[in-house]
Enzyme design. Structure first.
Site, short mmCIF file in Angstrom:
data_model
loop_
_atom_site.label_atom_id
_atom_site.label_comp_id
_atom_site.label_asym_id
_atom_site.label_seq_id
_atom_site.Cartn_x
_atom_site.Cartn_y
_atom_site.Cartn_z
CB ALA A 1 -0.97 -0.03 1.18
CD GLN B 1 1.89 -11.25 -2.39
OE1 GLN B 1 1.58 -12.36 -1.97
NE2 GLN B 1 1.03 -10.47 -3.01
CG ASP C 1 -3.19 -4.01 1.30
OD1 ASP C 1 -2.89 -4.98 2.02
OD2 ASP C 1 -2.57 -3.71 0.27
#
Lengths: 369, 369
Positions: A55, A204, A245
């Protein structure tokens, strides 16, 4: 942070002073590729294909995208079009809207000939602010970790921290959010060990968090996303730390899919679960995160196929499902505030609640004008 | 069940009446390979490398392994050695011990020349019993599904069932455990839709459950293991059904890693979570599953590498982590009985508790001799 001994940020201006350099995260952990973005379209492509992700970094990259757009055409129509196109690249990251709104509001009143240079300055400021914010989050998180280490519940030799997805320095401009306290704890000599959730479907954790921690020398083990509950049940986790996020006004946290399951396990085992958030990820207009935050659904091929390096060193994508299978790919989930021990912000740690957030950010309180 | 229209069991004797045929599950879902096992060593290899897997099928395969061993040498030393070697192939599946103890106890008193033929008969009986047991589990589960369908909470058109790992017909001799009720519901016209957890690290859901459901025509979508909590939070799951590798006397369920996280999510969202278990998976000697069941740890390469089919149709293994990363691979977890709505056995459905299990299996009760 350092890569092969060289200090990097995750985004910076090229030597030409206008192209925007990024680390192309789709090549990590196998290759370290720097890509130079030279147009707003290239920025939009880099965000939507997740060459840059996280983000805070998305917000910073989008800001440079506006600057690149103004370089081509700085009229008011171009500004609106650039902001609109960049906003569409990722629906969840609230920093994206925050950064774009901030640029649009500042640039619109200016004469067109000033917009480009001001946009570059603002993008740089957004980057510098992000580094400062994450540094502060790291300091507050470090205090928390030090307290847990002094009163350690389980292992006498190591403090085990579980994290999900990548909220490290390459998800931000530098330091990271969830990893900032971990880097600082490691650097001050607290023997931390990180359980790195793989974080399917895009891995990730396995790819980026493991790469970051390895590069910095922080002890860690990669685990599948399924494993965290077992570890927590058996005294192998002291603390959970994640990023977010988008955080709702009520403290509900939208983060990578699977975060909710880990928060449930931490709650069931009476373990602390903190979310690290720069205040630009707070969506003050979102009253109820679970009910209100829309969940981005991505390409099913991310579920049915996995990309990695073959034994021969080539990159390859393999299909793990039968031909023709159906799959769904929800990218985020929302963890209810009731499952969180607290939120770590650049102004301190607060309960995950509207009152908690307002205590640190009174300018956004119900009584604020 | 049927594959390409031909009815199969997952294990059967070859036309030579002594070789043991299996479906090599390490090739699924991309290839349907039948392998003929001709020695106890080949059986042990097939179990430990997971060519056959699933607690009930492991027990049946091990029984045929004893028969193959007796074919080579039927003295008492060979019998003991075969049972010992087969028992070591997988530490968690209690059916394995159950089948081997049963054969050993029956064969030891016999003269060596009778042992081989009796072992083959007993192995066949174990297979037939498994099919009968799973058929009954399917019938009891079907009643449960029909009840949920009649009072459906969410979607008016479809009943959504989430399952983890593969507890389908290829995990057993036929029918499956968790999938038996689903096959029966589908066959009787109840519009079920299955959320198939991928089930990292070995992807038994994405590979095997998806393959089974596709072959039988049951609507389904593959999801990552991280997604179930989000689905349950948003009314997209009506029922969770899983199998189990080992169930403790107190109702704690040891099953594929990640089951505990899904049970937490079901509990948090007030959704029914049932475990389907043939009684041979009950470990009556294990009083407390969470505290007592040892968790098998497997090769870390299962976490760091993923096998699948390339775009060119070749099988390949890709590494998803940085070179030299550390990983841990816990294969199972234990779901506390308190999180389970009930257990579906071949004798009916009971609460997940010692009293519940004893009500259906009084011969194992505290008062039983």
């Amino acid at each position: 942070m350092r890569v092969n001994g060289i200090p990097y940020r995750s985004i910076w201006l090229d030597d030409d002073c206008w192209s925007v350099n990024i680390i192309d995260q789709t090549f990590l952990p196998h290759e370290f590729v720097i890509r130079s973005l030279k147009s707003m379209q290239e920025v939009a492509e880099a965000i939507s294909t997740m060459r840059v992700r996280g983000a805070p970094l998305i917000g910073a990259t989008a800001a440079y995208g506006v600057a690149l757009a103004m370089r081509e055409s700085a009229d008011t129509g171009s500004l609106a079009a650039a902001c609109a196109q960049l906003l569409e690249t990722r629906p969840t990251a609230v920093n994206l809207r925050w950064a774009l709104d901030r640029l649009k509001a500042a640039l619109e009143p200016l004469p067109p000939e000033e917009r480009c240079s001001v946009a570059y300055l603002m993008a740089r400021d957004i980057c510098d602010e992000d580094v400062d914010i994450n540094n502060r989050i790291g300091e507050f998180g470090l205090r928390l970790i030090r307290g847990l280490w002094e009163q350690r519940r389980y292992d006498a030799d190591v403090l085990h921290i579980l994290t999900h997805c990548n909220a490290g320095w390459i998800a931000t401009v530098d330091w990271g959010t969830a990893l900032a306290p971990i880097y600082k704890a490691h650097d001050t000599g607290i023997p931390v060990h990180v359980w790195v959730d793989e974080t399917r479907p895009r891995n990730q954790g396995a790819a980026l968090t493991a790469w970051e921690l390895q590069a910095h020398g922080v002890p860690h083990d990669v685990i599948v996303d399924n494993a965290g509950g077992h570890l927590m049940q058996h005294g192998l986790v002291d603390l959970c730390l994640t990023g977010t996020d988008r955080t709702a006004r009520n403290g509900d946290v939208c983060n990578k899919i699977g975060t909710y399951l880990k928060a449930l396990a931490a709650h069931d085992n009476d373990l602390p679960f903190y979310v690290c958030l720069p205040s630009p990820t707070i969506d003050w207009a979102m009253a109820d995160g679970v009910a209100g935050i829309p969940i981005e659904e991505r390409d099913a091929a991310e579920v049915t196929r996995v990309r990695g390096k073959t034994a021969g060193g080539e990159m390859a994508t393999v299909q793990i499902t039968p031909d023709g299978v159906r799959a769904r790919n929800f990218a985020f989930d929302v963890t209810p505030a009731r499952l969180l021990t607290g939120l770590i912000t650049e102004r301190g740690i607060c309960p995950a609640s509207e009152a908690g957030l307002e205590s640190l950010f009174p300018e956004h309180g119900a009584g604020a004008t």
